[in-house]
Every structure is written in C-alpha cells, then in structure tokens.
Write a protein that holds these residues in place. Structure first.
Motif, PDB file in Angstrom:
ATOM      1  N   LEU A 224       0.825  -1.223   0.000  1.00 43.61           N
ATOM      2  CA  LEU A 224       0.000   0.000   0.000  1.00 43.61           C
ATOM      3  C   LEU A 224       0.849   1.259   0.000  1.00 43.61           C
ATOM      4  O   LEU A 224       0.371   2.334  -0.328  1.00 43.61           O
ATOM      5  CB  LEU A 224      -0.893   0.021   1.249  1.00 43.61           C
ATOM      6  N   THR A 225       2.126   1.105   0.424  1.00 42.43           N
ATOM      7  CA  THR A 225       2.966   2.303   0.522  1.00 42.43           C
ATOM      8  C   THR A 225       3.491   2.644  -0.868  1.00 42.43           C
ATOM      9  O   THR A 225       3.893   1.768  -1.613  1.00 42.43           O
ATOM     10  CB  THR A 225       4.153   2.066   1.483  1.00 42.43           C
ATOM     11  N   GLN A 226       3.466   3.919  -1.201  1.00 37.83           N
ATOM     12  CA  GLN A 226       3.999   4.333  -2.497  1.00 37.83           C
ATOM     13  C   GLN A 226       5.291   5.088  -2.234  1.00 37.83           C
ATOM     14  O   GLN A 226       5.465   5.682  -1.180  1.00 37.83           O
ATOM     15  CB  GLN A 226       2.977   5.193  -3.231  1.00 37.83           C
ATOM     16  N   GLY A 227       6.196   5.070  -3.190  1.00 33.21           N
ATOM     17  CA  GLY A 227       7.475   5.754  -2.989  1.00 33.21           C
ATOM     18  C   GLY A 227       8.506   4.796  -2.431  1.00 33.21           C
ATOM     19  O   GLY A 227       8.216   3.600  -2.268  1.00 33.21           O
ATOM     20  N   PRO A 228       9.702   5.327  -2.100  1.00 33.83           N
ATOM     21  CA  PRO A 228      10.806   4.440  -1.702  1.00 33.83           C
ATOM     22  C   PRO A 228      10.548   3.756  -0.355  1.00 33.83           C
ATOM     23  O   PRO A 228      10.040   4.382   0.569  1.00 33.83           O
ATOM     24  CB  PRO A 228      12.011   5.382  -1.604  1.00 33.83           C
ATOM     25  N   SER A 229      10.855   2.454  -0.306  1.00 39.55           N
ATOM     26  CA  SER A 229      10.739   1.688   0.956  1.00 39.55           C
ATOM     27  C   SER A 229      12.136   1.257   1.355  1.00 39.55           C
ATOM     28  O   SER A 229      13.022   1.148   0.506  1.00 39.55           O
ATOM     29  CB  SER A 229       9.915   0.426   0.749  1.00 39.55           C
ATOM     30  N   PRO A 230      12.355   0.944   2.650  1.00 41.62           N
ATOM     31  CA  PRO A 230      13.677   0.431   3.027  1.00 41.62           C
ATOM     32  C   PRO A 230      13.968  -0.902   2.325  1.00 41.62           C
ATOM     33  O   PRO A 230      13.038  -1.627   1.933  1.00 41.62           O
ATOM     34  CB  PRO A 230      13.560   0.250   4.546  1.00 41.62           C
ATOM     35  N   LYS A 231      15.274  -1.188   2.181  1.00 46.32           N
ATOM     36  CA  LYS A 231      15.740  -2.405   1.475  1.00 46.32           C
ATOM     37  C   LYS A 231      15.052  -3.677   1.971  1.00 46.32           C
ATOM     38  O   LYS A 231      14.744  -4.583   1.227  1.00 46.32           O
ATOM     39  CB  LYS A 231      17.258  -2.501   1.694  1.00 46.32           C
ATOM     40  N   PHE A 232      14.811  -3.742   3.307  1.00 48.13           N
ATOM     41  CA  PHE A 232      14.299  -4.985   3.880  1.00 48.13           C
ATOM     42  C   PHE A 232      12.791  -5.167   3.711  1.00 48.13           C
ATOM     43  O   PHE A 232      12.263  -6.239   3.932  1.00 48.13           O
ATOM     44  CB  PHE A 232      14.655  -5.068   5.369  1.00 48.13           C
ATOM     45  N   ALA A 233      12.084  -4.082   3.308  1.00 44.74           N
ATOM     46  CA  ALA A 233      10.621  -4.182   3.237  1.00 44.74           C
ATOM     47  C   ALA A 233      10.233  -5.079   2.060  1.00 44.74           C
ATOM     48  O   ALA A 233      10.799  -4.965   0.984  1.00 44.74           O
ATOM     49  CB  ALA A 233      10.030  -2.790   3.057  1.00 44.74           C
ATOM     50  N   LYS A 234       9.296  -5.983   2.307  1.00 53.70           N
ATOM     51  CA  LYS A 234       8.848  -6.876   1.231  1.00 53.70           C
ATOM     52  C   LYS A 234       7.333  -6.812   1.140  1.00 53.70           C
ATOM     53  O   LYS A 234       6.646  -6.894   2.159  1.00 53.70           O
ATOM     54  CB  LYS A 234       9.327  -8.305   1.530  1.00 53.70           C
ATOM     55  N   SER A 235       6.832  -6.676  -0.101  1.00 54.61           N
ATOM     56  CA  SER A 235       5.371  -6.641  -0.301  1.00 54.61           C
ATOM     57  C   SER A 235       4.885  -8.015  -0.736  1.00 54.61           C
ATOM     58  O   SER A 235       5.514  -8.649  -1.585  1.00 54.61           O
ATOM     59  CB  SER A 235       5.018  -5.635  -1.389  1.00 54.61           C
ATOM     60  N   TYR A 236       3.776  -8.421  -0.152  1.00 50.90           N
ATOM     61  CA  TYR A 236       3.190  -9.720  -0.504  1.00 50.90           C
ATOM     62  C   TYR A 236       1.927  -9.541  -1.333  1.00 50.90           C
ATOM     63  O   TYR A 236       1.231 -10.496  -1.651  1.00 50.90           O
ATOM     64  CB  TYR A 236       2.900 -10.523   0.777  1.00 50.90           C
ATOM     65  N   GLU A 237       1.595  -8.325  -1.666  1.00 50.24           N
ATOM     66  CA  GLU A 237       0.401  -7.988  -2.468  1.00 50.24           C
ATOM     67  C   GLU A 237       0.673  -6.641  -3.113  1.00 50.24           C
ATOM     68  O   GLU A 237       1.628  -5.962  -2.730  1.00 50.24           O
ATOM     69  CB  GLU A 237      -0.825  -7.862  -1.540  1.00 50.24           C
ATOM     70  N   ASN A 238      -0.164  -6.285  -4.080  1.00 46.43           N
ATOM     71  CA  ASN A 238      -0.066  -4.924  -4.597  1.00 46.43           C
ATOM     72  C   ASN A 238      -1.413  -4.236  -4.395  1.00 46.43           C
ATOM     73  O   ASN A 238      -2.163  -3.991  -5.338  1.00 46.43           O
ATOM     74  CB  ASN A 238       0.333  -4.942  -6.075  1.00 46.43           C
ATOM     75  N   LEU A 239      -1.717  -3.975  -3.115  1.00 47.68           N
ATOM     76  CA  LEU A 239      -3.040  -3.394  -2.822  1.00 47.68           C
ATOM     77  C   LEU A 239      -3.149  -1.952  -3.273  1.00 47.68           C
ATOM     78  O   LEU A 239      -4.255  -1.456  -3.453  1.00 47.68           O
ATOM     79  CB  LEU A 239      -3.357  -3.495  -1.329  1.00 47.68           C
ATOM     80  N   ALA A 240      -2.026  -1.264  -3.482  1.00 43.28           N
ATOM     81  CA  ALA A 240      -2.122   0.123  -3.966  1.00 43.28           C
ATOM     82  C   ALA A 240      -2.801   0.103  -5.338  1.00 43.28           C
ATOM     83  O   ALA A 240      -3.764   0.842  -5.583  1.00 43.28           O
ATOM     84  CB  ALA A 240      -0.749   0.762  -4.042  1.00 43.28           C
ATOM     85  N   GLU A 241      -2.314  -0.779  -6.205  1.00 43.40           N
ATOM     86  CA  GLU A 241      -2.887  -0.858  -7.555  1.00 43.40           C
ATOM     87  C   GLU A 241      -4.354  -1.279  -7.504  1.00 43.40           C
ATOM     88  O   GLU A 241      -5.220  -0.679  -8.135  1.00 43.40           O
ATOM     89  CB  GLU A 241      -2.086  -1.893  -8.339  1.00 43.40           C
ATOM     90  N   ARG A 242      -4.641  -2.302  -6.678  1.00 47.20           N
ATOM     91  CA  ARG A 242      -6.024  -2.798  -6.612  1.00 47.20           C
ATOM     92  C   ARG A 242      -6.949  -1.779  -5.964  1.00 47.20           C
ATOM     93  O   ARG A 242      -8.120  -1.659  -6.321  1.00 47.20           O
ATOM     94  CB  ARG A 242      -6.052  -4.144  -5.876  1.00 47.20           C
ATOM     95  N   THR A 243      -6.435  -1.044  -4.991  1.00 48.81           N
ATOM     96  CA  THR A 243      -7.253  -0.027  -4.323  1.00 48.81           C
ATOM     97  C   THR A 243      -7.539   1.130  -5.277  1.00 48.81           C
ATOM     98  O   THR A 243      -8.687   1.613  -5.367  1.00 48.81           O
ATOM     99  CB  THR A 243      -6.527   0.489  -3.062  1.00 48.81           C
ATOM    100  N   LEU A 244      -6.520   1.532  -6.028  1.00 46.57           N
ATOM    101  CA  LEU A 244      -6.724   2.610  -7.010  1.00 46.57           C
ATOM    102  C   LEU A 244      -7.812   2.217  -8.006  1.00 46.57           C
ATOM    103  O   LEU A 244      -8.686   3.015  -8.353  1.00 46.57           O
ATOM    104  CB  LEU A 244      -5.429   2.852  -7.799  1.00 46.57           C
TER     105      LEU A 244
END
Ligand code: KIV
Length: 282
Positions: A224-244
């Motif tokens: 859900l977060t847009q923009g730069p994330s720390p190296k260790f952050a991992k996304s298991y979904e792309n809810l930003a795209e689905r929410t948009l």
C-alpha cells in the motif's frame, strides 16, 4: 473466550526455535484480519505518524493518539500478543512520566508490552518500567525517533567496533529488565550473535534472518505504501494498484448512474408511495 498469546508463548517459541511473526498495524479492520492468521504479535508502531497521519517522521504522534489506535487494534485482535510503541516525549522527560504512560497502554489499550527506543541513556527507564510490572521491548539499532540527531538512517553495526557496542547494549537492555528486543536495521551477522546470546525473544526489523522473529509494517506487506521503501521491506500484495482501481471504478459508476442500483437502495413499504403522493397532493 479465545486464548490470547502471552509472553510465555514467545519465550517458548524462542526455546523451540519456532519463528515469531509480527506486524505493525494501526486500526481495528486490519487487526481483525491479522487475528485470523497465525501472526503472533502486533506492534502498534509510531510509524502510524507517517502511515496514518502523513507526517514525515515518527516524532509528532501523541500518547492520546497512540492509546486510542492501540485500543482499536486490541478490539480487533483480542487473541494476539499486543505491543504499543511509546511515542516521542512519553518516556524521555522523567521516569514517573514513563511509568505513567506505559501504564496507560496497559489500562486504556489492553497491551501486554510496551516498546521503548533505547540507548544506554534509557537503561534506567527500561528498568523502572519493568520494575513497575510492565513488560518492555527495548528497540535498539536504528531508532526512528532519533532522526533529528542523525539526519538520515543507515544500517547499524556494520563495523566490528559498532557491532561490539550494539551487542553490549543488547546485553545491558536485557539485564535492565527488557523482556524482548527489537533490532532495527542491524547487520545480519550481528543480529545473529545478539539472538544467540539473548535469553529474551529478539524481533528483527530489517536485521536479517537469524532473529527469533520478524516484523514489517502492514502497509509494506500489503503493497500500500507508495514511494521508496527500506531495502528490507517486502510486499506480498499490490493493494495500492487494486485499491486505485476500486476507487476509480466506484467514481466511474457514480458518474455513469450505475451506482447505486436497486440492490443498493432502500424503498418505501408497499402502498406508501401512493399515500405520500396524496399527502403531498402530487
Ligand atoms: O513504528 C513501527 O512500526 C516500528 C516497527 C519496527 C515495529 O517501530
């Protein structure tokens, strides 16, 4: 009554080498979903400052805000081990303040542990809160509340000297009464040594795979977060795209009169429209 995960379960997980899954989330709806998984721990982080309130650091959140959202998370997840992040200025001013504020999280929000960002300057706070009967997680390594002093965060304990200091700090925290450690942004090799030496569960936030557990913030996990994330952050979904897409579809249906249709509207009882017309002389 659902069973609640306790600190004993976390120690048992450490002893039996079972990894602890933790997540930082900030509201009832997300907590209710977390409570239906096998994630054992929710940390209501002061990252809510950026991710809920839109500030550019963790500093502005208050005790009133943190106790309110943490209580909402507890209502959503009665079964999960709940930790509250003590916000900036809630424990740095005086020790009685720190105990009172930690106590508020127990009495108002139903937490089982509070988290304090700590250097050796906070050892007396860790001890005092723990001596007051409140379990404390000492957050060491990168400490987001120190942004005004460091300017920009970088990985911790990447040299032997820094590593030895962090290992020593971890030992001191446990000796002062910390019931758990949160290690943020530390070199994985050092996190492994701290985890092996520590008798309390060590949760990693970007400190490699060898700790007793891992934590990420829910908006990163969900994408859900847009923009730069720390190296260790991992996304298991792309809810930003689905929410948009959902927001855009909703807007389009309003504009094209598709929403609300009959299925999503209330109606008067049979015969009442005619009666109303008579009353209104239509
Ligand atoms: O604020 C936060 O979300 C944190 C996580 C590392 C748990 O401190």
């Amino acid at each position: 009554m659902e069973t609640r995960i306790t600190i004993s379960d976390l120690f048992e997980a450490k002893r039996s080498n079972r990894k602890i899954a933790a997540i930082s989330c900030y509201d009832f709806t997300a907590a209710r979903l977390v409570s239906q998984t096998d994630i054992e721990m929710i940390i209501v982080g002061d990252s809510a400052s950026q991710l809920v309130l839109g500030y550019d650091s963790t500093m502005p959140v208050t005790m009133d805000f943190m106790t309110a959202i943490t209580a909402a998370v507890r209502r959503g997840a009665p079964n999960v081990f709940l930790v509250a992040d003590m916000p900036f200025l809630s424990y740095q001013v005086t020790i009685p303040d720190a105990i009172r504020n930690a106590g508020r999280f127990i009495t108002e929000s139903g937490v089982q542990m509070v988290k304090i960002e700590a250097t050796s300057a906070q050892l007396d706070v860790i001890k005092a809160v723990s001596d007051a009967g409140i379990a404390v997680m000492a957050h060491i390594g990168i400490r987001p509340q120190s942004i005004s002093k460091v300017g920009r965060f970088k990985a911790e304990a990447t040299t032997a000297e820094m590593a030895a200091q962090l290992i020593n700090l971890a030992d001191l925290m446990v000796r002062a009464g910390a019931g758990s450690l949160l290690l943020e942004g530390a070199a994985a090799e050092v996190a492994q040594i701290i985890t092996q030496r520590s008798e309390v569960p060590v949760i990693s936030c970007g400190s490699g795979p060898c700790c007793d557990g891992q934590v990420l913030v829910a908006p990163d996990v969900l994408g859900l977060t847009q923009g730069p994330s720390p190296k260790f952050a991992k996304s298991y979904e792309n809810l930003a795209e689905r929410t948009l897409k959902a927001f855009q579809d909703y807007s389009r249906e309003i504009k094209s009169n598709e929403y609300p249709d009959n299925d999503h509207s209330y109606h008067m009882k049979p015969g009442e429209v005619d009666k109303l017309k008579k009353i209104l002389q239509l």
